[in-house]
Design an enzyme around this catalytic site. Structure first.
Site, PDB file in Angstrom:
ATOM      1  N   THR A  91       0.900  -1.244   0.045  1.00  0.00           N
ATOM      2  CA  THR A  91      -0.064   0.028  -0.078  1.00  0.00           C
ATOM      3  C   THR A  91       0.998   1.176  -0.104  1.00  0.00           C
ATOM      4  O   THR A  91       2.057   1.252   0.379  1.00  0.00           O
ATOM      5  CB  THR A  91      -1.017   0.001   1.244  1.00  0.00           C
ATOM      6  OG1 THR A  91       0.023   0.053   2.289  1.00  0.00           O
ATOM      7  CG2 THR A  91      -1.775  -1.048   1.283  1.00  0.00           C
ATOM      8  N   TRP A 104     -18.957  16.902  10.603  1.00  0.00           N
ATOM      9  CA  TRP A 104     -18.062  16.544   9.382  1.00  0.00           C
ATOM     10  C   TRP A 104     -18.283  17.543   8.375  1.00  0.00           C
ATOM     11  O   TRP A 104     -19.462  17.715   7.715  1.00  0.00           O
ATOM     12  CB  TRP A 104     -17.975  15.325   9.088  1.00  0.00           C
ATOM     13  CG  TRP A 104     -17.182  14.217   9.917  1.00  0.00           C
ATOM     14  CD1 TRP A 104     -16.451  14.655  11.065  1.00  0.00           C
ATOM     15  CD2 TRP A 104     -17.528  12.793  10.136  1.00  0.00           C
ATOM     16  NE1 TRP A 104     -16.126  13.550  11.805  1.00  0.00           N
ATOM     17  CE2 TRP A 104     -16.573  12.443  11.267  1.00  0.00           C
ATOM     18  CE3 TRP A 104     -17.910  11.885   9.338  1.00  0.00           C
ATOM     19  CZ2 TRP A 104     -16.426  11.003  11.568  1.00  0.00           C
ATOM     20  CZ3 TRP A 104     -17.781  10.435   9.752  1.00  0.00           C
ATOM     21  CH2 TRP A 104     -17.116  10.127  10.732  1.00  0.00           C
TER      22      TRP A 104
END
Ligand code: AMP
Length: 514
Positions: free
Chosen positions: A157, A414
């Site tokens: 990754t 958020w």
């Protein structure tokens, strides 16, 4: 067909590739490569890289693709962690291996992917010429049989925080993913397609295209090391490419090239865009200016990588409504299950509004990281936590609002940085945009808009606010706008928000300036 790293165009058939993969398989056996050994590649998209994929995995060893854009210290870490025994390297990447050669003791030798005439002078102790290696071996080879869960390839990754982790793919997961990728409403692969993967074979196996195209008989057009707008255009136009795939940043170059030269690729029907959110302005550019359908896709290294594709349903006839679906990441490819959970682990309603962490499950989601405990990737039900915050609407379209670590929390709520970026990028004076959260004494965090202006333009904060005002909630409007020459990109073409937070960490918002 390949534009080789050496320069000339190379063409051959799948039958030729198979013959050479068998020769290479014999060569690997002669090099004493055994079941489960990791064989690294540091290479662009070419026919030789394609042959290595099949020969290495075909004998039961593991094709470990290395990303040439990584910092040498990360490359060293990854090669040592994987304990690679050989590295297959492209001609122009040999210096990268030379630079780390003393620090990678597991590597027994390096195969330079070129012919004898082009072999470079190298300080590498055990450097073999690829063509000599292949030609020195017969093409009769019995592919061994082994369990379908045997590992076939490995990709680390991007590891923007901490050390990168290796996602391991099996023969089974790779094949099932290839079936899924070929579906009409996914990549739409088949004998009538000509596919140019701009997305690199060194990152998540070029989204599985080297497998799906081969499985279905699509013609592959490999661009080698030439990924600039002009080079990609030339291959699209001359090879009759019908489908291409890559991250948003590479398409900016192509679109600029087309606009500057007044050209386009007549044969191009579809562009698959993923890896980062595809802005609406890019979807409109391909579809309205250049006549190619955009398929916005989402996935991850750990997902082989395909998870979702966004195609509006036939019943969605309103153009604006279709666009609202296309900017989302889309519906699950059959085989991938998704659920979005809140902080207490409860599934959020599918109303396109409620946020939560996206979790996935399915036959091509990695079961664990190489040399890591399996529980690090999954909870007890086998769900994999993606680290993406997203919503799901009533039609089943998932939308990523942020990476969990990039989320902006203002007054306990958020704010989606991706949504603001998406709108900002549709401003004609904006080439690229990123939104980050910066500490704020009253609201904890507030958004800062960072803009790379279009050539010769200087959009102001007032311009951007006026433009965004009717597009996002008032409290989402960035507190300030700064202009910059370029955004820092990671090895897989994603904007490095952590670096931006560092770079602009000292920025003060107008209302708090003394
Ligand atoms: P990687 O494993 O390096 O391929 O990165 C996977 C991550 O990239 C995902 O978890 C998302 O955060 C991001 N990503 C991939 N595709 C998209 C997309 N279409 N829109 C937004 N983010 C994406």
């Amino acid at each position: 067909m390949t534009r080789t790293v050496e320069g000339p165009i190379h063409r051959y058939t799948y039958r030729d590739a198979h013959t050479r993969a068998r020769q290479l398989a014999n060569a690997l056996r002669a090099l004493n490569v055994k079941l489960g050994d990791r064989i690294a590649t540091l290479a662009w998209n070419t026919y030789r890289h394609f042959e290595v994929y099949y020969a290495v995995s075909g004998i039961g060893a593991i094709t470990h693709t290395l990303n040439p854009r990584l910092h040498p210290s990360q490359l060293t870490y990854i090669v040592n962690h994987a304990e690679d025994s050989w590295i297959f390297v492209d001609l122009n990447l040999v210096p990268l291996v030379e630079a780390v050669a003393d620090d990678i003791p597991s590597v027994r030798g390096v195969v330079v992917m070129t012919d004898k005439a082009n072999m470079p002078d190298t300080s590498l102790a055990n450097a073999i010429c690829y063509e000599e290696l292949v030609e020195g071996h017969a093409d009769d080879f019995e592919w061994p049989e082994f369990d379908e869960n045997t590992a076939s390839s490995l990709c680390y990754t991007s590891g923007t925080t901490g050390n990168p982790k290796g996602a391991l793919y099996s023969h089974r997961s790779t094949i099932i993913h290839a079936y899924g990728s070929a579906l009409p409403d996914v990549l739409h692969l088949g004998e009538n397609e000509v596919v140019l993967p701009v997305v690199p074979m060194f990152h998540v196996n070029a989204w599985g295209i080297p497998y799906g195209a081969t499985m279905t008989g699509a013609k592959l057009v490999f661009p080698g090391a030439g990924l600039d707008g002009a080079s990609v255009h030339e291959l699209l136009a001359t090879e009759g490419v019908t489908m291409t795939a890559g991250v948003p940043t590479v398409w900016l170059n192509l679109l600029n090239h087309w606009r500057e030269t007044g050209t386009r690729a007549q044969s191009l029907k579809r562009v698959i865009i993923g890896g980062s959110a595809c802005p609406e302005s890019m979807i409109r550019a391909f579809q309205d200016e250049f006549g190619a359908e955009v398929r916005h896709a989402w996935g991850m290294t750990e997902m082989s990588p395909l998870g979702t594709v966004s195609i509006p349903k036939p019943s969605m006839t309103d153009p604006d409504g279709r666009m609202r679906k296309q900017v989302k990441q889309g519906r699950a490819v059959f085989g991938v299950q998704m659920r979005i959970v809140d902080d207490d682990g409860r599934e959020v309603p599918h109303d396109g509004e409620a946020f939560g962490e996206l979790q996935v499950r399915g036959p091509w989601i990695t079961s664990g990281y190489f040399k890591h405990d399996q529980s690090e990737a999954h909870d007890h039900d086998g769900w994999f936590a993606t680290g993406d915050v997203s919503t799901m609407d009533a039609d089943g379209y998932m939308e990523v609002t942020d990476r969990a670590k990039d989320v902006i929390k203002s007054g306990g709520e958020w704010i989606s940085s991706i949504e603001i970026e998406n709108h900002a990028m549709s401003h004609p004076d904006v080439a690229q945009a990123a939104v980050i959260g910066l500490p704020h004494p009253k609201w904890d965090e507030r958004p800062l808009l960072i803009v790379v202006p279009a050539k010769g333009k200087t959009p102001t904060h007032a311009d951007m606010t006026a433009f965004l005002e009717d597009k996002v909630a008032k409290w989402w409007l960035p507190d300030d706008t700064v202009l910059t020459d370029e955004l820092p990109l990671g090895a897989t073409g994603k904007v490095l928000k952590a670096q931006l937070r560092e770079q602009f960490g000292d920025h003060t918002f107008p209302e708090t300036r003394s």
